[in-house]
Motif scaffolding. Structure first.
Motif, mmCIF file in Angstrom:
data_model
loop_
_atom_site.group_PDB
_atom_site.id
_atom_site.type_symbol
_atom_site.label_atom_id
_atom_site.label_comp_id
_atom_site.label_asym_id
_atom_site.label_seq_id
_atom_site.Cartn_x
_atom_site.Cartn_y
_atom_site.Cartn_z
ATOM 1 N N SER A 89 -54.810 -31.578 -50.491
ATOM 2 C CA SER A 89 -54.878 -30.448 -51.435
ATOM 3 C C SER A 89 -54.407 -29.139 -50.803
ATOM 4 O O SER A 89 -54.108 -28.176 -51.517
ATOM 5 N N ARG A 115 -52.874 -29.538 -55.155
ATOM 6 C CA ARG A 115 -54.250 -29.030 -55.083
ATOM 7 C C ARG A 115 -55.255 -29.919 -55.826
ATOM 8 O O ARG A 115 -56.370 -30.144 -55.359
ATOM 9 N N THR A 116 -54.871 -30.427 -56.965
ATOM 10 C CA THR A 116 -55.828 -31.196 -57.784
ATOM 11 C C THR A 116 -55.448 -32.669 -57.923
ATOM 12 O O THR A 116 -56.100 -33.401 -58.671
ATOM 13 N N THR A 128 -58.096 -35.411 -57.308
ATOM 14 C CA THR A 128 -59.147 -35.574 -58.319
ATOM 15 C C THR A 128 -58.760 -36.593 -59.385
ATOM 16 O O THR A 128 -59.606 -37.020 -60.176
ATOM 17 N N ASN A 183 -62.017 -35.707 -61.339
ATOM 18 C CA ASN A 183 -61.848 -35.729 -62.785
ATOM 19 C C ASN A 183 -62.636 -36.889 -63.385
ATOM 20 O O ASN A 183 -62.285 -38.065 -63.198
#
Length: 514
Positions: A81, A88-89, A92, A122
């Motif tokens: 990330s 960055r995400t 997830t 997520n």
């Protein structure tokens, strides 16, 4: 006039030389400029290629990038990330959680780390794989919450691996009942302080690999058979039996039942890890195997009396390492028990065997022993005693394998053993073995981890003596063996080779330790 003419000529010559020097200097400066431009262009090209590569990776779709990240431990996936805002995400969105307390910095609280990762990922992405290794200060109630959430919200969970160790006053982790009705699990592995109480109607219709390690406790004597019966397409089972398996059973005055009736099973690993004081537990377990499709079978540990193994017509590889039972049965009876057990392995083609087991078998009756007509490769491992004569134990196995082609020794030397030689084995088996025809098909022998002790030299001599068509004898020296010892051993073996000119000797300095 002559002087003026001569001066003009000199001045003209100097002017030409000056112009020539200027021309050369201009050419050199132009060449330097061209070289500098080329270097600058090369640097620009390299930077452009790097940018293109970075851009190429970053331009891949999320589904492909998350697939790549799924092969990394979650800790490493999270670290990506920091690469750029593009990454960055991404972690997830990965449908895999692989959380190992040993891989995460000890300066961090593992509970806080797991909670943060669980919260930040997520939740709309169902987990396909969940591995949790929590071996210190584990909170079983929190783990149970994670498992329940994973089962209820993930309809695609295929791989679940739990390694959980709790300490007082925390109770063991009790597997939630809903887990025993998973319709998607393919791999299921448990280890540690975990309690199993599967419902009688448990069902794992897609489970292919199951591993139950040490530390597991069962609700009753039928818990394990119930679990195995719920796996109609199981192909690989790795089961460890330890003293903790019996703790709850004692209160129920029941027996640990290991009943494997799985027609699809292809690989079976059974390991017994019991201390000496646990030998009495052998009276409290039964073993029944009916696995006609089995191709690989490995057994290590103690063999109880109540054992029933069906025919294994498809068996290709096996590994056997039996421990001796003291103060339970006579060595002769125990040897017969092992021979009877081995009778079901009649079709095996490749076998790994411990020298300790071979010694036990020498104490049994030598009549009506099973013959392994398909066995072509035999590996003998374990620890040998410096003062014991090992050949009768090895020879007894060779006599039961008339088509053996490859013999491998992977033995360690027990220099601290103080037992005296058991010459009774040689005397009792000598006449019978000498009348037998050793494998006339043996063509290759490998000794791995050779330390040049006289017991090992004797094994090599006996193989060369008895195997009349042996073509290859390869010696791999033990790593870190003194160079002078190696040199001396080579001289002895070379001298021995002259007596058997049809056998080719090969030497390897070796990196082998067992």
């Amino acid at each position: 006039m002559k002087r003026q003419k001569k001066r003009r000529e000199m001045e003209s010559k100097e002017e030409e030389e000056r112009r020539e020097r200027q021309r050369i200097e201009r050419a050199e400066r132009a060449e330097k400029r061209d070289l500098l431009r080329q270097q600058q262009q090369q640097h620009r090209n390299v930077r452009a290629e790097r940018r293109q590569k970075i851009d190429f990776i970053s331009s891949l779709p999320d589904c492909l990038l998350t697939h790549i990240l799924s092969f990394l431990p979650t800790r490493d996936a999270v670290l990506t990330s920091i690469l750029s805002s593009r990454w960055r995400t991404l972690w997830t969105l990965v449908p895999v959680l692989d959380l190992d307390q040993f891989r995460i910095s000890r300066n961090l609280n593992f509970l806080d780390t797991v909670s943060s990762i669980w919260t930040l990922r997520n939740a709309a992405i169902p987990l396909r794989k969940f591995h949790l290794h929590w071996t210190s200060d584990c909170d079983p109630s929190y783990v149970d919450t994670l498992i329940q959430h994973t089962i209820l919200h993930s309809r695609v969970l295929q791989d679940l691996h739990l390694c959980i160790y709790t300490t007082d006053p925390n109770p063991p982790l009790k597997v939630h009942p809903t887990l025993f009705f998973s319709t998607t699990l393919v791999v299921f592995k448990l280890e540690g302080v975990i309690h199993l109480n599967p419902p009688s109607d448990s069902s794992f219709p897609t489970l292919r690999i199951m591993e139950i390690g040490s530390g597991i406790t069962y609700e009753n004597c039928d818990s394990l058979p119930t679990l195995l019966a719920a796996c109609p397409v199981l192909q690989e089972l790795n089961l460890t039996v330890s003293d903790t398996n019996f703790f709850c059973l004692e209160a129920n005055t029941g027996m640990l039942k290991i009943i494997v009736l799985v027609p699809t099973l292809k690989k079976l690993y059974l390991y017994w890890f019991l201390d000496d004081w646990c030998y009495t537990f052998l009276h409290y377990y039964i073993l029944q195997l009916n696995t006609p499709a089995l191709e690989q079978f490995y057994f290590s540990g103690l063999l109880a009396k109540d054992v029933n193994v069906g025919n294994l017509p498809n068996l290709v590889k096996s590994g056997l390492e039996f421990e001796e039972i003291e103060n339970d049965v006579s060595t002769r009876d125990y040897a017969k028990r092992i021979w009877d057990f081995m009778g079901s392995l009649y079709n095996v083609e490749s076998m790994e065997f411990s020298i300790e087991t071979a010694e036990i078998l020498c104490h049994g009756s030598i009549k009506d022993l099973p013959v392994f007509n398909n066995l072509t490769s035999l590996t003998i491992g374990g620890s040998i005693k410096t003062c014991s004569y090992m050949w009768p134990a090895v020879q007894l196995l060779l006599c039961q394998a008339p088509k053996l082609q490859t013999l491998v020794f992977e033995l360690t030397l027990n220099v601290y053993n103080s037992y005296s030689p058991d010459n009774r084995l040689e005397c009792r088996l000598g006449n019978w073995l000498s009348a037998q025809c050793l494998s006339s098909h043996l063509t290759a022998c490998y000794y791995k981890g050779f330390s040049a002790h006289e017991v090992e030299m004797e094994l090599v001599r006996q193989v060369l003596k008895e195997a009349s068509i042996l073509k290859t004898m390869k010696i791999t020296f033990k790593s870190r063996l003194d160079s002078e010892i190696k040199l001396c051993a080579r001289k002895k073996l070379r001298k021995l080779q002259r007596r058997y000119p049809t056998c080719q000797f090969e030497f390897d300095e070796g990196q082998v330790d067992f």
